[in-house]
Enzyme design. Structure first.
Site, PDB file in Angstrom:
ATOM      1  CD  GLU A 255      -2.916  -1.144   0.405  1.00  0.00           C
ATOM      2  OE1 GLU A 255      -3.231  -0.054  -0.099  1.00  0.00           O
ATOM      3  OE2 GLU A 255      -3.467  -2.215   0.102  1.00  0.00           O
ATOM      4  CB  CYS A 294      -2.352   6.719   1.956  1.00  0.00           C
ATOM      5  SG  CYS A 294      -3.616   5.797   2.823  1.00  0.00           S
TER       6      CYS A 294
HETATM    7  P1  NAP Z   1       8.355   4.610   4.777  1.00  0.00           P
HETATM    8  O1  NAP Z   1       9.500   5.481   5.073  1.00  0.00           O
HETATM    9  O2  NAP Z   1       8.385   3.805   3.538  1.00  0.00           O
HETATM   10  O3  NAP Z   1       8.184   3.692   6.065  1.00  0.00           O
HETATM   11  C1  NAP Z   1       7.111   2.792   6.183  1.00  0.00           C
HETATM   12  C2  NAP Z   1       7.496   1.663   7.094  1.00  0.00           C
HETATM   13  O4  NAP Z   1       8.526   0.887   6.483  1.00  0.00           O
HETATM   14  C3  NAP Z   1       8.040   2.089   8.449  1.00  0.00           C
HETATM   15  O5  NAP Z   1       7.579   1.196   9.425  1.00  0.00           O
HETATM   16  C4  NAP Z   1       9.543   1.946   8.264  1.00  0.00           C
HETATM   17  O6  NAP Z   1      10.237   1.743   9.471  1.00  0.00           O
HETATM   18  C5  NAP Z   1       9.604   0.720   7.402  1.00  0.00           C
HETATM   19  N1  NAP Z   1      10.825   0.576   6.617  1.00  0.00           N
HETATM   20  C6  NAP Z   1      11.657   1.548   6.172  1.00  0.00           C
HETATM   21  N2  NAP Z   1      12.648   0.989   5.449  1.00  0.00           N
HETATM   22  C7  NAP Z   1      12.432  -0.350   5.442  1.00  0.00           C
HETATM   23  C8  NAP Z   1      13.115  -1.459   4.870  1.00  0.00           C
HETATM   24  N3  NAP Z   1      14.212  -1.299   4.139  1.00  0.00           N
HETATM   25  N4  NAP Z   1      12.605  -2.690   5.078  1.00  0.00           N
HETATM   26  C9  NAP Z   1      11.473  -2.871   5.791  1.00  0.00           C
HETATM   27  N5  NAP Z   1      10.793  -1.851   6.360  1.00  0.00           N
HETATM   28  C10 NAP Z   1      11.254  -0.606   6.173  1.00  0.00           C
HETATM   29  O7  NAP Z   1       6.989   5.434   4.721  1.00  0.00           O
HETATM   30  P2  NAP Z   1       6.426   6.489   5.780  1.00  0.00           P
HETATM   31  O8  NAP Z   1       7.221   7.733   5.635  1.00  0.00           O
HETATM   32  O9  NAP Z   1       6.268   5.883   7.126  1.00  0.00           O
HETATM   33  O10 NAP Z   1       4.946   6.695   5.223  1.00  0.00           O
HETATM   34  C11 NAP Z   1       4.585   7.686   4.315  1.00  0.00           C
HETATM   35  C12 NAP Z   1       4.180   7.077   3.004  1.00  0.00           C
HETATM   36  O11 NAP Z   1       3.256   6.030   3.224  1.00  0.00           O
HETATM   37  C13 NAP Z   1       3.462   8.049   2.102  1.00  0.00           C
HETATM   38  O12 NAP Z   1       4.069   8.030   0.857  1.00  0.00           O
HETATM   39  C14 NAP Z   1       2.039   7.533   2.019  1.00  0.00           C
HETATM   40  O13 NAP Z   1       1.402   7.753   0.796  1.00  0.00           O
HETATM   41  C15 NAP Z   1       2.194   6.097   2.279  1.00  0.00           C
HETATM   42  N6  NAP Z   1       0.983   5.563   2.900  1.00  0.00           N
HETATM   43  C16 NAP Z   1       0.215   4.716   2.168  1.00  0.00           C
HETATM   44  C17 NAP Z   1      -0.933   4.182   2.733  1.00  0.00           C
HETATM   45  C18 NAP Z   1      -1.797   3.228   1.962  1.00  0.00           C
HETATM   46  O14 NAP Z   1      -2.639   2.593   2.593  1.00  0.00           O
HETATM   47  N7  NAP Z   1      -1.643   3.086   0.682  1.00  0.00           N
HETATM   48  C19 NAP Z   1      -1.294   4.506   4.036  1.00  0.00           C
HETATM   49  C20 NAP Z   1      -0.478   5.373   4.744  1.00  0.00           C
HETATM   50  C21 NAP Z   1       0.668   5.891   4.159  1.00  0.00           C
HETATM   51  P3  NAP Z   1      10.937   2.951  10.270  1.00  0.00           P
HETATM   52  O15 NAP Z   1       9.855   3.928  10.583  1.00  0.00           O
HETATM   53  O16 NAP Z   1      11.482   2.287  11.457  1.00  0.00           O
HETATM   54  O17 NAP Z   1      11.953   3.507   9.332  1.00  0.00           O
END
Ligand code: NAP
Length: 518
Positions: A255, A294
């Site tokens: 997602e 999102c």
């Molecule tokens: P992110 O930086 O990609 O992080 C998301 C999650 O992934 C966090 O728990 C993060 O952990 C973890 N993570 C980071 N690097 C990883 C890796 N290499 N392997 C496994 N896990 C890893 O995203 P975010 O900044 O939290 O969220 C914002 C984005 O999410 C936006 O672009 C938004 O559009 C999207 N979003 C989408 C939805 C949907 O349902 N489609 C819902 C909400 C948000 P850490 O925090 O510990 O780094």
């Protein structure tokens, strides 16, 4: 400052190399959480070996009872969770309710679905099929719980709902969960798991929690495991190509980002009920959770003839939004979640401004209830582009904050839909019109590019939560940029956690198997 611990192998454990979690309105340090040195392979194995069998031994109705017990336990501590979301998430109380109540609502919705499935332990998929002239040679599809663990990796914006909406579906399917909230806002998810453990709501191993970075959590995935990820496209793309994911054919649901659009129909004259409904939804999506949803509307797609009027009406409404420390009375919008997020949002606004004109911005932003210079604040920002302009950044870059762009269209439903489809796949887009022919044309053009389409009409305005709210009985996810995933959707969501198997053999034997457990 407290230290958050992970709950792995049935006990609380503290990881090394902690990061500091702060209040994004004041920058006050609140907690530390680290995951270095934790035994993550053993944690996954404990979930598979202990949580899995315990859940699979239960019927759907019994698993549904567990989900309702989870919902009740969280509801009993609602105020405490809301306070934490205000402090650690920069949420207004209303934002916090959206997250926390969304979690309990989704758990209850899946509890009810579990009741509906009754005493079965697996799903019977479709009718039996005669495979020869004689009815004795028979076929039947079943869907049975996978024997692995569901690893849930969540984004920072919905720590409560994100944990619950994924866990509800996996647990109902009979699959144990290891949940990893985003580090910056992990306090709410951590407290949720503490509450559930204190109350002993779930069997051991059914729900584990990893706080801090992901470490080598995904290095130990096996062929029966699944990963449901919510976050940025970049991280999603990295997970998809992990060697163990490819080698073991691990199911991955992503997602990710989305440039959700709201299309105003040409019939929705300024001042009409439909027009007002549209404006209200755009303003709510821009400002709720400081635009960190999102599903929030990013592209406000309106007939060129009324684009100036829409812009002016939106600016009038955005001017009334009080930005500040959400702990203060009267604040309507809090900060974004982290310093990094603020930087990203500012960079994103600059990028969009290359293709469009900034019509409402943060020049004179003075957040209330915080010391000057403190907190990760950005005011609501509205941009506009010229009719017919390409504006590539508007259609390709998601600014995850209180930011939207007015994009005019001139040529009717086809052009409106063509503009929306430039977003290359979205979670949800919406069309606000009372003209059934226009709505139908836009819907059919947009359907292949979206997981959900919201039909905004004055007839549903009173009861509608708007396109930004994800409902448990409708699918959430979308193709292309949105990650290609699909969650929720009532019983549809269970399929990700179940293995479909075709039985082929003697009819009485197959019917006995179905009768005993299906
Ligand atoms: P992110 O930086 O990609 O992080 C998301 C999650 O992934 C966090 O728990 C993060 O952990 C973890 N993570 C980071 N690097 C990883 C890796 N290499 N392997 C496994 N896990 C890893 O995203 P975010 O900044 O939290 O969220 C914002 C984005 O999410 C936006 O672009 C938004 O559009 C999207 N979003 C989408 C939805 C949907 O349902 N489609 C819902 C909400 C948000 P850490 O925090 O510990 O780094």
């Amino acid at each position: 400052m407290i230290t958050l611990r992970s709950h792995l192998e049935g006990r609380w454990v503290e990881g090394a190399s902690p990061q500091t979690l702060v209040n994004p309105a004041t920058e006050e340090p609140l907690a530390r959480a680290g995951s270095a040195g934790l035994g993550l392979a053993a944690a996954l194995e404990f979930a598979r070996r202990t949580g899995g069998p315990a859940l699979r031994a239960l019927t759907f109705a019994q698993r549904g009872h567990l989900l309702q017990a989870m919902a009740d336990a969280l509801q009993a501590r609602r105020d405490e969770l809301l306070d934490l979301a205000v402090r650690n998430g920069g949420n207004t109380r209303s934002d916090a309710k959206f997250d926390v109540d969304g979690a309990t609502f989704t758990l209850s919705a899946y509890a009810e679905l579990g009741q509906g499935l009754g005493e079965a332990r697996f799903l019977v998929d479709g009718e039996g099929i005669s495979l020869a002239r004689s009815p004795r040679f028979h076929g039947q599809h079943l869907m049975v719980p996978r024997r692995g663990v569901a690893v849930h990796v969540n984004a920072f914006n919905f720590p409560a709902w994100g944990l619950a909406e994924k866990a509800a579906v996996a647990l109902l399917a009979g699959v144990p969960v290891v949940s990893k909230p985003a580090s910056s806002s992990a306090m709410v998810a951590h407290r949720i798991v503490e509450i559930l453990i204190e109350k002993q709501v779930l069997p051991p191993g059914a729900l584990s929690l990893l706080v801090g970075g992901p470490g080598e959590l995904l290095d130990h995935l096996g062929p029966q495991d699944v990963v449901a990820f919510t976050g940025s496209s970049d991280t999603g793309a990295r997970i998809r190509v992990l060697p163990q994911v490819i080698r073991n054919s691990v199911r991955v649901n992503v997602e990710a980002d989305s440039l959700n659009a709201a299309v105003l129909g040409p019939d929705a004259d300024p001042g009409s009920e439909t027009y007002e409904f549209f404006l209200k939804d755009v303003v709510r999506d821009m400002t709720q959770k400081a635009g960190q949803k999102c599903t929030a509307i990013r592209r406000v797609t309106v007939p060129a003839a009324v684009a100036d009027r829409v812009r002016d009406d939106l600016v009038d409404r955005l001017r009334t939004i009080t930005v500040g420390n959400p702990a203060h009375e009267g604040v309507r919008m809090g900060p974004v979640a982290t310093a990094g997020q603020l930087e990203d949002v500012r960079r994103g606004i600059d990028l969009l401004a290359r293709d469009g004109r900034l019509v409402h911005g943060e020049a004179a932003l003075r957040p209330v209830g915080v010391e000057p210079g403190r907190g990760f604040f950005v005011g609501p920002v509205l941009l506009e582009v010229e009719p017919g302009a390409d504006a590539p950044s508007v259609h390709s870059h998601e600014v995850f904050g209180p930011v939207a762009t007015v994009v005019p269209y001139s040529g009717g439903a086809t052009e409106a839909a063509e503009i929306v489809a430039r977003g290359r796949g979205g979670l949800v887009s919406s069309v606000y019109s009372e003209d059934a022919a226009f709505t139908s044309q836009v819907v059919m053009e947009l359907a292949p590019f979206h997981g959900r389409i919201f039909l905004g009409s004055a007839k549903i305005a009173e009861m509608s939560p708007g396109p930004g709210t994800v409902l448990p009985l409708l699918v959430h996810g979308g193709p292309g940029r949105a990650g290609g995933g699909e969650e929720l959707g009532g019983l549809r969501g269970l399929a990700f956690y179940l293995q479909r198997v075709a039985l082929e053999g003697s009819r009485p034997t197959i019917e006995k198997i179905v009768k005993d457990g299906g």
